[in-house]
Design an enzyme around this catalytic site. Structure first.
Site, short mmCIF file in Angstrom:
data_model
loop_
_atom_site.label_atom_id
_atom_site.label_comp_id
_atom_site.label_asym_id
_atom_site.label_seq_id
_atom_site.Cartn_x
_atom_site.Cartn_y
_atom_site.Cartn_z
N TYR A 110 0.84 -1.20 0.00
CA TYR A 110 0.00 0.00 0.00
C TYR A 110 0.88 1.26 0.00
CZ TYR A 110 -3.55 -3.36 1.65
OH TYR A 110 -4.38 -4.44 1.79
N GLN A 122 -7.93 -13.33 5.56
CA GLN A 122 -8.51 -12.06 5.14
C GLN A 122 -8.98 -12.20 3.70
OE1 GLN A 122 -7.19 -7.42 4.36
NE2 GLN A 122 -6.35 -8.44 6.16
N LEU A 159 -17.45 -2.30 1.59
CA LEU A 159 -18.15 -1.21 0.90
C LEU A 159 -17.84 -1.21 -0.60
CD1 LEU A 159 -17.56 1.63 3.53
CD2 LEU A 159 -19.69 0.39 3.09
N ALA A 166 -10.54 4.84 5.70
CA ALA A 166 -10.89 6.24 5.99
C ALA A 166 -9.72 7.11 5.57
CB ALA A 166 -11.20 6.44 7.46
N ARG A 167 -10.01 8.12 4.76
CA ARG A 167 -8.95 9.01 4.29
C ARG A 167 -8.99 10.36 5.01
NH1 ARG A 167 -8.36 8.11 -2.21
NH2 ARG A 167 -6.29 8.90 -1.75
#
Length: 327
Positions: free
Chosen positions: A57, A192, A223, A295-296
């Protein structure tokens, strides 16, 4: 916030877990670092004490942002989940399974799935440095690597447990056969896997096998990378280098819109957002231990934490399930 034991491990994780794929920026059109730091700390302050990340990431950026953000916090009150096995720096010397090419800052990087013992040990040391910690609560193999025997990878993780560098071992994106094979060689804490109202394939075999063998399920993309928030249907434009431009094309968007329209009245009645309702529903599904939510910024972090507070009656759950099953 609700906290749940992860499989047979001693870990207790927040039912809503902070997912940090987006703050890494790779494939997400970049990131705003100050907003990301605030999102991490706000999540923790609102009970989301479990942070899930990965070296891939942002090619280390996501881990570094987490390490920097929590450096002055009580480490024992935070659970750090990270991964290994997606190599971009060429250190695998062409070994492993080629996965894809990624364009980053004008340069193309070939990404390989590689889970050799030597690579596991190497990546963990790098992650510990970026995260500014001396142990990782849960270390997860990011993707299966067909070129490395599962037992070799699990042997490496067991060694790391014995050394005190990780507390528990997990996998990611494993099918039920791979998952049970891994458990033959280690006390496997979790798998996961993708799971959402739109992707329920793991209900057939993965979840039953996990439940029977006391393996935790960490659900990611609940989401569907923002699609189930409803914002996409309200004219929110995506940046040209945002991977979701292509990702959303796999779904029948008319059906997705219809689903959201059917369940939105329940969210409104609860004084909740669509995303909160979707997250809450996901936490209630059989076999699911915790649910990842990205969440950004602070606003998104607060919203995610509030999802667990929604109280759904059996009748309301039935209404949601009927809408989901109609897809």
């Amino acid at each position: 916030m609700e906290y749940r034991q992860l499989g047979n491990s001693a870990l207790k994780l927040s039912a809503i877990t902070y997912g940090s794929f987006a703050i890494g920026g790779t494939m997400w059109g970049g990131t705003e670092k100050n907003d990301a730091r605030k999102a991490i700390l706000t999540s923790i302050d609102h009970g989301i004490t479990t942070l899930d990340t990965a070296p891939f990431y942002g090619f280390g950026l996501s881990e570094a942002l987490i390490g920097e953000s929590i450096k002055d916090r009580d480490r024992s009150a935070i659970q750090i989940l990270t991964k290994f096995g997606m190599v971009w720096d060429g250190s695998n010397n062409g070994k492993g399974d080629f996965m894809m090419d990624i364009d980053q800052d004008g340069k193309q990087y070939p990404i390989y799935k590689y889970a050799s013992k030597a690579n596991v040990m190497k990546e963990v040391e790098e992650s510990l440095q970026r995260l500014r910690t001396d142990y990782i609560d849960l270390l997860q193999l990011h993707w299966p690597d067909s070129t490395t025997p599962i037992e070799e990878t699990m042997e490496a993780m067991q060694l790391l447990i014995d050394q005190g560098k990780i507390r528990a071992a997990g996998v990611s994106n494993y099918n039920e056969v791979q998952m049970l094979k891994a458990q033959e060689h280690i006390n496997l804490a979790s798998n996961q896997v993708p799971y959402s109202m739109l992707k329920r394939q793991i209900e057939a075999k993965v979840i039953p096998a996990a439940v029977e063998n006391h393996i935790g399920i960490i659900a990611y993309s609940p989401l569907e990378r923002g699609l189930l928030t409803g914002k996409f249907f309200n004219g929110n434009a995506l940046k040209s280098d945002d991977h979701r431009n292509g990702y959303f094309s796999q779904f029948d968007l008319d059906k997705v819109k219809s689903l959201l329209e059917r369940i939105e009245p329940i969210a409104q009645e609860k004084g909740a957002t669509l995303s909160q309702l979707v997250l809450k529903w996901t936490t209630l599904q059989k076999g699911v231990t915790v649910v990842l939510a990205g969440a950004r910024n602070e606003e998104q972090a607060i919203s995610n934490a509030g999802a667990v507070d929604i109280d759904l009656s059996n009748e309301e759950l039935d209404q949601i399930n009927q809408a989901v099953n109609s897809l």
